[in-house]
Write a protein that holds these residues in place. Structure first.
Motif, short mmCIF file in Angstrom:
data_model
loop_
_atom_site.label_atom_id
_atom_site.label_comp_id
_atom_site.label_asym_id
_atom_site.label_seq_id
_atom_site.Cartn_x
_atom_site.Cartn_y
_atom_site.Cartn_z
N TYR B 103 0.83 -1.20 0.00
CA TYR B 103 0.00 0.00 0.00
C TYR B 103 0.87 1.25 0.00
CZ TYR B 103 0.79 -1.22 4.91
OH TYR B 103 1.35 -1.62 6.10
N ASP B 125 -6.35 10.00 1.23
CA ASP B 125 -7.50 10.15 0.34
C ASP B 125 -7.59 11.54 -0.27
OD1 ASP B 125 -9.96 7.95 1.94
OD2 ASP B 125 -8.04 7.59 0.94
N LEU B 128 -6.79 12.45 -3.96
CA LEU B 128 -7.75 12.33 -5.06
C LEU B 128 -8.43 13.65 -5.34
CD1 LEU B 128 -9.30 8.83 -4.33
CD2 LEU B 128 -7.74 9.44 -6.16
N GLU B 151 -4.11 3.54 -8.76
CA GLU B 151 -5.44 3.09 -9.21
C GLU B 151 -5.87 1.84 -8.47
OE1 GLU B 151 -4.78 2.78 -13.41
OE2 GLU B 151 -5.36 4.85 -13.80
N ASN B 152 -4.92 0.92 -8.28
CA ASN B 152 -5.24 -0.31 -7.54
C ASN B 152 -5.49 -0.02 -6.07
OD1 ASN B 152 -5.36 -2.46 -9.23
ND2 ASN B 152 -3.16 -2.76 -9.28
N SER B 153 -4.66 0.82 -5.51
CA SER B 153 -4.74 1.14 -4.09
C SER B 153 -6.03 1.84 -3.73
CB SER B 153 -3.57 2.06 -3.73
OG SER B 153 -2.95 1.63 -2.59
N PHE B 154 -6.43 2.77 -4.58
CA PHE B 154 -7.65 3.52 -4.30
C PHE B 154 -8.88 2.80 -4.86
CE2 PHE B 154 -6.25 7.07 -2.08
CZ PHE B 154 -5.16 7.69 -2.68
N ASN B 155 -8.68 1.71 -5.55
CA ASN B 155 -9.79 0.96 -6.16
C ASN B 155 -10.63 1.81 -7.09
OD1 ASN B 155 -9.33 -1.59 -4.79
ND2 ASN B 155 -9.98 -0.50 -2.95
N ILE B 156 -9.94 2.58 -7.93
CA ILE B 156 -10.65 3.34 -8.94
C ILE B 156 -10.22 2.84 -10.32
CG2 ILE B 156 -11.05 5.41 -7.59
CD1 ILE B 156 -8.52 6.60 -8.77
N PRO B 157 -11.12 2.86 -11.28
CA PRO B 157 -10.77 2.32 -12.59
C PRO B 157 -9.69 3.14 -13.31
CG PRO B 157 -12.98 3.23 -12.61
CD PRO B 157 -12.53 3.28 -11.21
#
Lengths: 833, 260
Positions: B103, B125, B128, B151-157
């Protein structure tokens, strides 16, 4: 198995008829006194159609090269509906040419399309996945693109996985891999595959029912959501065994309208059905007992093998398979070469070899559990022996349907065991014909299950205001809960997953026991078994049978998930005796039903084998006992307890204390069989138990417990508790509408399973006590009166139709359930960190 | 200038671009003024003009994603040149290379004289929000690492801002190597005490901090801040190196002003 009608088969036909005549003669003479019923199902001509006009000439040529010149009617219909892009479901009694039904239209499309599209194939278990790759592989060779196929499951090696992700157009996998491997990686490794997805082919769709089915329905919601994000709109092609509600079932699973094909164009040869009851004999004492089915199946299988008749024998348990196998081949080397056992717990390569040998004809007879009930192609068989009733009507027909393909006549022999349900079938053979096939039920919006998938959905892509195909209220409430416990946080106008873990990892589609214990002999793994099975058959000193060899368990280590055995040569087998304990650890809610007390809350369930019996083979003599020291199999779930009204208890115990137990056992049975309809669960998702509860000091009363068999509870027993009046009404309906007089398996059997008390058994066997007392208890619960049951000595008959009650969405209840589910998830998460 | 290239359009390569320039088409606007003079077949002309019109609109709206993805990497300096004064230069530190089980620990971002820091367990956060308000993100090697990791860490496409990678801009100008190597080649110094720290040390610092060592926290943050500042400094220097009249910021001034 591709349908073919070559000249060779036609000449065999008359020889087959003669062979079967010989076998029938044997059956009818040898077991004259055991045959109770004989039914003949006439042969049915095949319904054929020519190749569809749109079928590509390359494919036609390839089919003709394999001797196929026409299609079954249902294959033709499937081709048309699929080409018209209608979601299609094929319901078949057997797997008549499923492969062609699925793949012909898909391959036809594949050849003609400008850009290669992708196809996802789902098979229920790992074993089936790998099998189908071979059948399908042959067809793919036809299209000369065999490089585009891959099986993606837990056994796929890492470098192979990359190749499949990069270049496969056709991927075979299973629901677990889809849930934990493909969907979480949809945006990177599987993006291209999912963006081109045109077909989803799902085999044996009827098994996705109950809690498991509800999980799978949610996995598909997530899949379709992800496809929509990547711009694809795949269509479904499914197959199912016969169930009572095919159209509704696929609608509940995939939220789509399907074109359902129920006709079966394959020819059905004549099939003859024998119902047999083993003989009653006198034992050393004065008691009479009925012999086991082995008394018929052993000589029957031996004779069939001698006559070279291809046979399958279905047993009810793995150990029964092993014991029967040993008995059949005992001291007969010739037969031993031609007979083999088959069951789960064998290693994959062992299973593969057996399947191949069966198809190739190297094995003449196979003795198996219901593992061979499902679609693996096992060639043409002629004799099917059912050792006892498989448990559901659907299974009965599925298993008998494994014989009788092409135009070879077949024989099915059902041998009853000495239990009330089997004996009922013997006395009422028409019951099987007319009994309604069980429905497959599931509920994708089950809050306990849905809330496990919502974080997975969020992790895959931020949650939007509306997500298609979820119930809007349940979805909103679920989102609120995840917001509150900071699992998701606002992001633009959506909610993104705020944690660092992989939520799919913590979700088990199949409930509690998805891992296996490995069985070691020396350093070699000879088999595997699930943890509950291990407790029952691999405790220290247990005799474990595997492919006919005998081993003794030296040590069972449940923590390390392994068991050590050594080969032995003994003449006895062992049987474990289980003891169960059930306790309500926390009562969350109370209800009073005409002075009957109901409590809903956390249930602790504990099942433990305490000792084992040593039983000599062949004579079935009990030659000793031994202790078992193993950790119990225990889990926490939710459920309710029911205590009868005081007045009813007092009045009945004055006449005969046994009436109370009779009523509880009877109610337990009918409740267990009707409740699943109310909750859209599968029958194995709910269990009942009767226990004594100390109400006042030294005062023990019978209590009926009903609980979910899924760890943590998924709301089934809870629903029954909430709607107990409706449920009891259903039970009463079932009993009243049943045309039997003193009970039957469709309402309340005269001797419900689970009765261990000898005195109680004596009462039940001689009279209609079970149904009369159950009626009395129902009356007390529903109306508050005390009706003394009129217990008389007996008679019998048959069945009812069960209607699904209307489902109303009680939003408060859903909120509460989601809250409970959130608590469970929290505990689970804390536990794993 | 971005509008002086045509290489992001389908079917247009260096030779065609040369031809267009020789015919007097130097900017997108030139093409729209005299479309009939374009040396293309009718279909190709249509497609080309569509691309140009769309590009003009995109540029106006700040939607650089499409242009960046279609433009050859060799030309990405154009994006930098147009937006370098307003861009957000950032760097991240993590617990490891694979986003699968690691992370983000610190994110540092420099924009228009301001340095913002986002720390694990505190305000990660908020990064973002910064992204939402940015016009262009610039990283060093971010295309391979920082962007996908976040992108993976924040779970956004997808990260919500166009981005370019300074590493490849430098590479195409003849400067190859990692961030510290490029710093040396272009003469960007590091403040005392930070020069010895590398990626592995950054991970160690994080774990020391988690065990309670607040000095490690301070050091880790400073290390990340320096990384983000040098991305900015190198951007200025590489543009100057290419011949643009840039008033470059002296590293020591920046460090003194923003680091503590």
């Amino acid at each position: 198995m591709i349908n073919g009608h070559s000249k060779v088969l036609k000449t065999l036909n008359s020889r087959d008829k003669l062979q079967m005549k010989k076998l029938k003669h044997y059956i009818e003479s040898q077991f004259e006194h055991n045959i109770r019923t004989y039914q003949k199902q006439e042969d049915k001509k095949g319904d054929f159609k020519g190749f569809p006009d749109e079928l590509d000439p390359q494919l036609i040529e390839a089919l003709q090269n394999q001797g196929i010149n026409k299609l079954y009617a249902h294959q033709h219909t499937a081709f048309e509906s699929i080409t018209k892009r209608q979601h299609t479901l094929l319901v078949s009694h057997t797997a008549s040419g499923k492969t062609l039904s699925f793949f012909l239209p898909v391959l036809n499309d594949y050849i003609h399309s400008d850009a290669p599209f992708s196809v996802l194939l789902l098979y229920p278990t790992k074993a089936l996945s790998r099998d189908q790759e071979n059948t399908f592989g042959k067809l793919m060779e036809v299209v000369n693109k065999s490089d585009y196929l891959g099986t993606f499951d837990g056994d796929t090696p890492r470098d192979e996985r990359t190749r499949i992700q990069r270049s496969s157009d056709f991927v075979i996998t299973n629901p677990d891999m889809l849930h934990g491997g493909i969907l979480p990686n949809h945006n990177r490794k599987w993006k291209d595959f999912l963006a081109r997805l045109r077909y989803i082919i799902i085999d044996e769709v009827h098994i996705y029912r109950g809690a498991f089915g509800s999980h799978v329905a949610n996995v598909f919601r997530r899949l379709l959501r992800v496809c929509q994000i990547h711009g694809s709109h795949p269509m479904f092609i499914c197959s199912s065994a016969t169930i009572g509600n095919p159209t509704d079932h696929v609608k509940n699973l995939f939220n789509k309208e399907f074109f359902v094909i129920e006709e079966d164009g394959a020819p059905k040869p004549e099939r003859e059905l024998y119902f047999m009851n083993p003989s009653l004999v006198q034992s050393h004492g004065h008691a009479q007992y009925r012999k086991g089915p082995a008394s018929i199946s052993i000589p029957l299988i031996r004779e069939a093998v001698k006559q070279n008749i291809r046979t399958i024998c279905f047993c009810r348990s793995r150990q029964e398979v092993e014991r029967l196998y040993r008995s059949v081949i005992d001291r007969n080397a010739e037969i031993a070469k031609k007979v083999k056992p088959y069951r789960g717990g064998l290693l994959p390569n062992e299973r593969r070899k057996l399947e191949r040998d069966l198809v190739d004809g190297k094995i003449t007879a196979i003795i198996t559990t219901n593992a061979l009930e499902l679609g693996i192609d096992i060639g043409d068989l002629e004799l099917c022996v059912l050792s006892g009733h498989p448990g559901t009507i659907a299974s009965f027909w599925q298993q008998s349907g494994r014989v009788g393909r092409q135009d070879k006549p077949s024989v099915v022999v059902f041998i009853a065991k000495d239990n009330p349900i089997d004996q009922y079938f013997i006395h009422h053979p028409e019951f099987l014909k007319s009994a309604p096939i069980e429905q497959a039920l599931l509920n994708a919006d089950n809050p306990y299950i849905f809330l496990q998938h919502l974080p997975c959905m969020a992790h895959e892509h931020p949650l939007r205001d509306l997500e298609e195909s979820t119930d809007p209220f349940t979805y909103q409430e679920g989102v609120n809960i995840l917001k509150e416990n900071k699992t998701i946080v606002p992001y633009h106008d959506t909610f993104r997953y705020a944690l660092q873990d992989y939520p799919a990892r913590g979700v088990n589609l199949r409930g509690m026991t998805d891992y296996n214990i490995e069985i070691y002999c020396g350093t070699e793994v000879i088999g595997e078994i699930d943890p509950i099975g291990a407790r029952g058959t691999l405790y220290k000193d247990a005799i474990y049978q595997h492919l006919g060899r005998r081993y003794m368990s030296l040590d069972l280590d449940l923590e390390k998930k392994l068991c050590r055995v050594e080969e032995v040569n003994v003449d006895y087998y062992t049987e474990a005796h289980w003891e169960g304990r059930i306790e309500m650890t926390e009562s969350e809610e109370k209800k009073d039903l005409h002075d009957a007390q109901l409590n809903f809350g956390s249930i602790y369930y504990n099942k433990q084998p305490k000792l084992y019996k040593k039983i000599r083979e062949r004579s079935y003599e009990n030659i000793g006992y031994g202790p078992i020291t193993l950790d119990p199999f225990e889990y926490y779930t939710t459920g309710f307890s029911l205590l009868a009204p005081k007045k009813w208890n007092e009045n009945l115990s004055r006449i005969d204390k046994r009436y109370i137990s009779a009523a509880f056992f009877g109610l337990s049975y009918v409740l267990r069989h009707t409740a699943p309809i109310l909750c859209m669960a599968d029958i194995k998702d709910l269990a009942t138990d009767i226990s004594l509860v100390e109400m006042e000091p030294q005062q023990w009363k019978s209590a009926l417990y009903m609980f979910d068999t899924v760890e943590g509870g998924v709301g089934y027993a809870e629903k029954v508790y909430e709607k107990i009046e409706i449920c009891l009404g259903l039970c009463l309906d079932v009993i009243n509408n049943c045309s039997c007089e003193s009970g039957c398996p469709s309402c309340v059997p005269p001797l419900p399973p689970g009765v261990s008390d000898e005195e109680l058994e004596a009462l039940l066997v001689e009279s209609n006590a079970s149904i009369a007392c159950t009626r009395s208890l129902l009356s007390a619960l529903m109306e508050g009166n005390t009706v003394i049951p009129e217990v008389t000595t007996h008679t019998l008959t048959s069945l009812p139709k069960m209607e699904k009650p209307p489902q109303d969405l009680e939003e408060e209840k859903i909120k509460r359930k989601l809250g409970r589910a959130a608590k469970t998830l929290k505990i689970k998460r804390e536990r794993s960190h | 200038m971005i509008n002086q290239t045509f290489l992001h359009c389908f079917g247009i390569g260096p030779k065609t671009e040369e031809k267009l320039q020789s015919l007097g088409f130097n900017t997108w606007e030139d093409c729209l003024k005299n479309p009939e003079m374009l040396p293309f077949s009718p279909n190709k002309k249509d497609r080309f003009l569509n691309c140009i019109s769309q590009s003009i609109n995109d540029l106006n709206d700040g939607n650089l994603n499409h242009i960046i993805s279609q433009l050859p990497q060799k030309e990405h300096w154009r994006i930098l040149e147009s937006f370098y004064q307003d861009a957000t230069y950032f760097d991240i530190e993590t617990t490891g290379l694979s986003s699968y089980d690691n992370y983000t620990t610190v994110i540092s971002a420099y924009r228009n004289g301001e340095l913002k820091t986002f720390v694990y367990g505190e305000n990660l956060d908020d990064f973002l929000d910064l992204v939402d308000n940015s016009t262009l993100l610039v990283t060093f090697n971010g295309n391979c690492f920082d962007i996908p990791f976040l992108e993976n860490s924040f779970n956004i496409p997808q990260i919500n801002c166009p981005y370019i990678d300074l590493r490849w801009i430098c590479y195409h100008q003849g400067y190859s190597g990692g961030l510290k190597s490029i710093e040396r080649q272009l003469g960007v110094p590091r403040p005392k005490g930070i020069a010895e720290i590398d990626g592995f040390e950054a991970v160690r610092l994080f774990h020391k901090w988690q065990k309670g060592d607040l000095n490690s926290r301070k050091k880790l943050i400073k290390y990340c801040q320096v990384d983000s500042l040098t991305v900015f400094l190198i951007s200025e220097l590489i543009l100057q190196d290419m011949g643009f009249e840039i008033e470059t910021t002296p590293a020591s001034d920046l460090y003194q002003k923003l680091l503590n």
